[in-house]
Design a protein around this motif. Structure first.
Motif, PDB file in Angstrom:
ATOM      1  N   LYS A  18      24.718  16.992  41.485  1.00 42.16           N
ATOM      2  CA  LYS A  18      26.024  17.496  41.077  1.00 42.16           C
ATOM      3  C   LYS A  18      26.195  17.380  39.568  1.00 42.16           C
ATOM      4  O   LYS A  18      25.915  16.344  38.974  1.00 42.16           O
ATOM      5  CB  LYS A  18      27.121  16.699  41.789  1.00 42.16           C
ATOM      6  N   GLY A  27      27.016  14.445  37.149  1.00 46.75           N
ATOM      7  CA  GLY A  27      28.350  14.262  37.692  1.00 46.75           C
ATOM      8  C   GLY A  27      28.465  13.026  38.545  1.00 46.75           C
ATOM      9  O   GLY A  27      27.497  12.302  38.785  1.00 46.75           O
ATOM     10  N   CYS A  29      28.411  11.301  41.737  1.00 48.44           N
ATOM     11  CA  CYS A  29      27.912  11.453  43.101  1.00 48.44           C
ATOM     12  C   CYS A  29      26.924  10.325  43.391  1.00 48.44           C
ATOM     13  O   CYS A  29      25.764  10.400  42.971  1.00 48.44           O
ATOM     14  CB  CYS A  29      27.240  12.815  43.303  1.00 48.44           C
ATOM     15  N   CYS A  32      23.635  11.466  44.914  1.00 44.70           N
ATOM     16  CA  CYS A  32      22.727  12.107  43.966  1.00 44.70           C
ATOM     17  C   CYS A  32      21.991  11.055  43.145  1.00 44.70           C
ATOM     18  O   CYS A  32      20.765  11.125  42.968  1.00 44.70           O
ATOM     19  CB  CYS A  32      23.499  13.037  43.033  1.00 44.70           C
ATOM     20  N   THR A  50      21.093  20.083  37.350  1.00 48.52           N
ATOM     21  CA  THR A  50      22.490  19.806  37.679  1.00 48.52           C
ATOM     22  C   THR A  50      23.150  21.098  38.136  1.00 48.52           C
ATOM     23  O   THR A  50      22.938  22.162  37.558  1.00 48.52           O
ATOM     24  CB  THR A  50      23.246  19.227  36.473  1.00 48.52           C
ATOM     25  N   ASP A  52      26.625  23.107  38.875  1.00 49.40           N
ATOM     26  CA  ASP A  52      28.065  23.216  38.637  1.00 49.40           C
ATOM     27  C   ASP A  52      28.719  23.707  39.925  1.00 49.40           C
ATOM     28  O   ASP A  52      28.563  24.871  40.305  1.00 49.40           O
ATOM     29  CB  ASP A  52      28.337  24.189  37.491  1.00 49.40           C
ATOM     30  N   MET A  53      29.451  22.835  40.596  1.00 46.06           N
ATOM     31  CA  MET A  53      30.011  23.179  41.895  1.00 46.06           C
ATOM     32  C   MET A  53      31.134  24.208  41.797  1.00 46.06           C
ATOM     33  O   MET A  53      31.513  24.822  42.794  1.00 46.06           O
ATOM     34  CB  MET A  53      30.536  21.916  42.586  1.00 46.06           C
ATOM     35  N   LYS A  56      28.607  27.865  41.396  1.00 45.36           N
ATOM     36  CA  LYS A  56      27.237  27.659  41.838  1.00 45.36           C
ATOM     37  C   LYS A  56      26.416  28.925  41.581  1.00 45.36           C
ATOM     38  O   LYS A  56      26.768  30.012  42.051  1.00 45.36           O
ATOM     39  CB  LYS A  56      27.232  27.334  43.335  1.00 45.36           C
ATOM     40  N   ASN A  68      25.666  21.366  49.566  1.00 45.05           N
ATOM     41  CA  ASN A  68      26.058  20.725  48.319  1.00 45.05           C
ATOM     42  C   ASN A  68      24.995  19.720  47.903  1.00 45.05           C
ATOM     43  O   ASN A  68      24.286  19.173  48.750  1.00 45.05           O
ATOM     44  CB  ASN A  68      27.402  20.011  48.484  1.00 45.05           C
ATOM     45  N   PRO A  69      24.861  19.466  46.606  1.00 44.94           N
ATOM     46  CA  PRO A  69      23.908  18.456  46.155  1.00 44.94           C
ATOM     47  C   PRO A  69      24.266  17.091  46.736  1.00 44.94           C
ATOM     48  O   PRO A  69      25.435  16.821  47.040  1.00 44.94           O
ATOM     49  CB  PRO A  69      24.092  18.472  44.639  1.00 44.94           C
TER      50      PRO A  69
END
Length: 247
Positions: A18, A27, A29, A32, A50, A52-53, A56, A68-69
């Motif tokens: 993330k 980010g 997480c 992660c 990385t 970017d949520m 994406k 999701n990561p």
């Protein structure tokens, strides 16, 4: 059953984690960071992307739709469940070329199992001040349990042939003096708790928990942990909305 990695060829590994609020840096997480640490400790070559949520990239939507990561590409094969990824890496990246990271003592994994859930209940409390006090006590109880474990000598620290008795453990990490999968699981969560609880609840891990502080200080001295941590501001932003609903 998957075969272990060929000893003559490095695998091609790409870890997707993330992204932070700038869309680029690491980010918030813990899961992660957990896999980031595992790969670093394995000593294998890998790349980190990385994600970017908020936007994406299309190529990632095609690669891992609805995922999701963290997720991983291992020699082109997609792995999406972080628990299974960790188990897969422990099997594939095995001795003699790569170290095993599994802890020797089962309690090393169990001791911090509830601490993040208790923290989440504490920082997201929207019921009442008295309820918040109860949740803080629950969190402190988990820290006390962790502290007791870290200060209690492990069986391998006790020399039954020696007249000296070790009263307090001096080990660096959960399972001894090496980082294991148990640390990769717990340390990222402790970092989040330390930062977010201080920012929004004026909560510090009590100094009397000497084992916990020894553990954290040893961890922050290790590049595998320090360099994979998100910036404090990322954690603070991640908990801003939840923390500001507190009563």
């Amino acid at each position: 059953m998957a075969l272990r990695q060929n000893s003559d060829k490095e695998p091609n590994i790409e870890l997707f984690i993330k992204a932070g609020h700038d869309g680029e840096n690491v980010g918030n997480c813990p899961f992660c960071q957990r896999l980031f640490m595992v790969l670093w400790l394995k000593g294998v070559k890998f790349t980190v992307t990385t994600v970017d949520m908020r936007k994406k990239p299309a190529e990632l939507k095609d690669l891992a739709p609805g995922t999701n990561p963290p997720f991983l590409l291992y020699n082109g094969a997609l792995k999406t469940d972080f628990i299974k990824i960790e188990e897969f890496l422990e099997q594939m990246l095995a001795p003699p070329r790569y170290p095993h990271l599994s802890p020797v003592n089962k309690e090393s994994f169990d001791v911090g199992a509830d601490i993040f859930a208790k923290f989440s209940a504490f920082i997201k409390n929207t019921i009442s001040f008295s309820d918040s006090l109860v949740q803080e006590r629950n969190l402190l109880r988990e820290f006390k349990r962790l502290d007791n474990f870290l200060n209690s000598p492990l069986p391998e620290e006790i020399d039954h042939n020696s007249a000296e008795t070790i009263a307090v453990s001096k080990r660096q990490f959960l399972d001894g003096d090496r980082l294991t999968l148990a640390d990769c699981n717990l340390l990222p969560k402790l970092h989040v708790i330390r930062v977010a609880a201080k920012k929004y609840c004026d909560f510090d891990i009590p100094t009397q928990f000497t084992g916990v502080w020894r553990y954290l200080q040893n961890a922050y001295d290790r590049e595998e942990f320090k360099q994979t941590c998100p910036a404090d501001i990322e954690i603070e932003k991640a908990y801003f909305s939840a923390a500001n609903k507190r009563k």
